[in-house]
Design an enzyme around this catalytic site. Structure first.
Site, PDB file in Angstrom:
ATOM      1  N   ILE A 124       0.817  -1.263   0.098  1.00 46.98           N
ATOM      2  CA  ILE A 124      -0.070   0.002   0.047  1.00 46.98           C
ATOM      3  C   ILE A 124       0.730   1.187  -0.098  1.00 46.98           C
ATOM      4  O   ILE A 124       1.683   1.361   0.650  1.00 46.98           O
ATOM      5  CB  ILE A 124      -0.860   0.072   1.130  1.00 46.98           C
ATOM      6  CG1 ILE A 124      -1.513  -1.153   1.270  1.00 46.98           C
ATOM      7  CG2 ILE A 124      -1.695   1.352   1.244  1.00 46.98           C
ATOM      8  CD1 ILE A 124      -2.816  -1.511   0.079  1.00 46.98           C
ATOM      9  N   LYS A 125       0.544   1.990  -0.854  1.00 45.95           N
ATOM     10  CA  LYS A 125       1.297   3.425  -1.112  1.00 45.95           C
ATOM     11  C   LYS A 125       0.573   4.437  -0.792  1.00 45.95           C
ATOM     12  O   LYS A 125      -0.694   4.876  -1.007  1.00 45.95           O
ATOM     13  CB  LYS A 125       1.708   3.723  -2.487  1.00 45.95           C
ATOM     14  CG  LYS A 125       2.545   2.436  -3.212  1.00 45.95           C
ATOM     15  CD  LYS A 125       2.808   2.740  -4.779  1.00 45.95           C
ATOM     16  CE  LYS A 125       3.430   3.989  -4.943  1.00 45.95           C
ATOM     17  NZ  LYS A 125       3.730   4.159  -6.560  1.00 45.95           N
ATOM     18  N   TRP A 126       1.361   5.550   0.185  1.00 44.21           N
ATOM     19  CA  TRP A 126       0.785   6.614   0.584  1.00 44.21           C
ATOM     20  C   TRP A 126       1.799   7.718   0.763  1.00 44.21           C
ATOM     21  O   TRP A 126       2.845   7.596   1.038  1.00 44.21           O
ATOM     22  CB  TRP A 126      -0.303   6.483   1.633  1.00 44.21           C
ATOM     23  CG  TRP A 126       0.096   5.861   2.719  1.00 44.21           C
ATOM     24  CD1 TRP A 126       1.427   5.734   3.429  1.00 44.21           C
ATOM     25  CD2 TRP A 126      -0.367   4.557   3.564  1.00 44.21           C
ATOM     26  NE1 TRP A 126       1.567   4.585   4.251  1.00 44.21           N
ATOM     27  CE2 TRP A 126       0.483   4.180   4.382  1.00 44.21           C
ATOM     28  CE3 TRP A 126      -1.899   4.175   3.506  1.00 44.21           C
ATOM     29  CZ2 TRP A 126      -0.151   2.990   5.357  1.00 44.21           C
ATOM     30  CZ3 TRP A 126      -2.331   3.364   4.315  1.00 44.21           C
ATOM     31  CH2 TRP A 126      -1.509   2.872   5.237  1.00 44.21           C
TER      32      TRP A 126
END
Length: 239
Positions: A124-126
């Site tokens: 998951i990228k943020w």
């Protein structure tokens, strides 16, 4: 009689070489932007439309639901042909809302699980704003790339490469149980400069077509010998 024998290096693609030093992660961004227009993937688009009609109420919610579902669907197509994992990005508009970032991440993970994809194959990228707190909760890491007015750099001097290198060296030196991913690099020279980083998203086609011999620039032992001081900070200082 003197016989001269010349050895010839067997050419191996940069992609195959890089796999020895880092786990390569397929970044779904470029794939999604083009695949949605291709006839062979129209069934995925149609499935996303049907999905949003089931779960969305307002027009805005339907669009959001459809995009999340489509993003996961495309990523699942990629996972059919690669052995590792894919990364999926949380909406940047949630960057300063930890709870909503976590909620979105869990929703994406659930969509993957509904398609029988396990968490081990999902990243998951943020953005590293409130995303740092969300990462703490989900034990996931995505690094933020720096930028300034200068437009061109040698790969090793690029601010993003320097940033990831510094982060990698710091985490490895002080034994943080976190993997570091160099993400969103579109220049293969910069990707080569990060060989040895735990995870790298890459431009697969360009790396397959390149065969320059490379070596690992990042490794744990080298990081442990770096002259770095452990930092102490708090939330006001961070902000």
């Amino acid at each position: 009689m003197n016989v001269e024998v010349k050895s010839k290096r067997i050419k191996v693609s940069t992609l195959e070489q890089l796999k020895k030093f880092a786990t390569i992660v397929a970044d779904t961004g470029d794939f999604e932007s083009n695949a949605a227009k291709m006839e062979r993937y129209q069934n995925l688009v149609q499935s996303a439309i049907e999905y949003d009609n089931k779960v969305g109420s307002s027009e805005r919610e339907k669009i959001e639901e459809a995009m999340d579902y489509l993003c996961v669907s495309f990523a699942c197509e990629i996972l059919k042909i690669i052995p590792a994992c894919v990364s999926t990005e949380v909406d940047a508009r949630l960057s300063f809302d930890t709870d909503k970032s976590v909620k979105k991440a869990l929703k994406l993970i659930k969509l993957y699980e509904d398609k029988r994809v396990t968490k081990e194959r999902i990243l998951i990228k943020w953005a590293s704003c409130e995303g740092i707190q969300a990462a703490k909760l989900l034990e996931t890491k995505h690094e933020h790339v720096a930028n300034n007015d200068k437009k061109k750099y040698a790969p090793k001097d690029d601010p993003g490469v320097i940033s990831v290198t510094n982060i990698y060296n710091y985490y490895k030196k002080f034994g943080y149980n976190t993997v570091v991913m160099g993400a969103s690099f579109r220049n293969i020279g910069k990707i080569k400069a990060l060989a040895g980083c735990d995870l790298l998203t890459s431009v697969l086609k360009e790396l397959e077509n390149d065969d320059e011999e490379i070596q690992a620039h990042l490794n744990v032992e080298k990081a442990k010998n770096e002259k770095l001081e452990k930092l102490t900070t708090d939330e006001p200082t961070f902000r």
